[in-house]
Design an enzyme around this catalytic site. Sequence first.
Site, PDB file in Angstrom:
ATOM      1  N   HIS A   1       0.894  -1.346  -0.074  1.00  0.00           N
ATOM      2  CA  HIS A   1       0.094  -0.003  -0.214  1.00  0.00           C
ATOM      3  C   HIS A   1       0.730   1.315  -0.422  1.00  0.00           C
ATOM      4  CE1 HIS A   1      -3.511  -2.551   2.097  1.00  0.00           C
ATOM      5  NE2 HIS A   1      -3.140  -2.431   0.826  1.00  0.00           N
ATOM      6  N   GLY A  36      -2.526  -1.944  -7.585  1.00  0.00           N
ATOM      7  CA  GLY A  36      -3.772  -2.703  -6.765  1.00  0.00           C
ATOM      8  C   GLY A  36      -5.694  -2.513  -7.338  1.00  0.00           C
ATOM      9  N   ASP A  77      -3.715  -6.869  -7.802  1.00  0.00           N
ATOM     10  CA  ASP A  77      -4.384  -7.852  -6.882  1.00  0.00           C
ATOM     11  C   ASP A  77      -4.792  -8.867  -7.495  1.00  0.00           C
ATOM     12  OD1 ASP A  77      -3.746  -5.141  -4.869  1.00  0.00           O
ATOM     13  OD2 ASP A  77      -5.161  -5.038  -4.040  1.00  0.00           O
ATOM     14  N   ASP A 123      -0.891  -1.415   4.874  1.00  0.00           N
ATOM     15  CA  ASP A 123      -1.162  -0.497   5.524  1.00  0.00           C
ATOM     16  C   ASP A 123      -2.864  -0.606   6.646  1.00  0.00           C
ATOM     17  OD1 ASP A 123      -2.114   2.136   7.449  1.00  0.00           O
ATOM     18  OD2 ASP A 123      -1.940   2.818   5.008  1.00  0.00           O
ATOM     19  N   HIS A 154     -10.075  -0.692  -2.638  1.00  0.00           N
ATOM     20  CA  HIS A 154     -10.761  -1.770  -3.242  1.00  0.00           C
ATOM     21  C   HIS A 154      -9.850  -3.072  -2.068  1.00  0.00           C
ATOM     22  CE1 HIS A 154      -6.146  -0.951  -3.078  1.00  0.00           C
ATOM     23  NE2 HIS A 154      -5.808  -2.381  -3.360  1.00  0.00           N
ATOM     24  N   ASP A 184     -10.948  -6.691  -2.493  1.00  0.00           N
ATOM     25  CA  ASP A 184      -9.363  -6.919  -3.479  1.00  0.00           C
ATOM     26  C   ASP A 184      -8.607  -7.904  -2.480  1.00  0.00           C
ATOM     27  OD1 ASP A 184     -11.004  -6.678  -6.221  1.00  0.00           O
ATOM     28  OD2 ASP A 184     -10.028  -5.114  -6.216  1.00  0.00           O
ATOM     29  N   ARG A 200      -7.677 -14.267   1.160  1.00  0.00           N
ATOM     30  CA  ARG A 200      -8.441 -15.326   1.655  1.00  0.00           C
ATOM     31  C   ARG A 200      -7.782 -16.615   0.696  1.00  0.00           C
ATOM     32  NH1 ARG A 200     -12.425 -13.420   1.382  1.00  0.00           N
ATOM     33  NH2 ARG A 200     -13.110 -13.121  -0.770  1.00  0.00           N
TER      34      ARG A 200
END
Length: 140
Positions: free
Chosen positions: A8, A55, A60, A80, A87, A90, A96
Site C-alpha cells: 500500500h 492494486g 491484486d 497499511d 479496493h 480485492d 483469502r
Amino acid sequence: MNIALIAHDKKKDDIVRFAIAYNSIFAEHTLYATGTTGSRIMQETGLSIQRFQSGPLGGDQEIGALIANNKMDVVFFFRDPLTVQPHEPDVSALVRLCDVYSVPLATNMGTAEIIIKGLERNDLSWRNIVSEKGDMNEPR
C-alpha cells in the site's frame, strides 16, 4: 519460486528497503509486483520484475489469479492497516486465496523477515511439490 511483491502507498518505502536488504535472495527467484511497487523496487534494486496493474486497477486480482492457478509460491504484501483502501474487497480476496491455497503470506516486516530467511535456507521447497501436483491444494 514465484514471488509477489505488493505494498500500500504508506508501505512502499518499507518494501523497497526490504527488497534492497534482501536483493541477493530475491535475485534467485521470479518476481511479480503490482504497478508502482514494482517500478520502485526495480529502480532501487535493478531486479527484474513482471509488473501488473496497480492494486486498485486490478493488480491484486491479477496476482490472485496466479495464486488460484497454483503459480505463485510466496506473497509479500505490506499492508497499511490504518488507512481505508478503496479496493479492500480485492485485498481481502487476495489474503483469502493465500489461505485457501497454502501460499505463505507476509503482511508486515516481522513476518517478511521470517519468510525471506526461510527462502534463503530453502525451507519452502515444499512449494515445489505442491506446484507439481496442483490438485494437492484443491479447495474442499
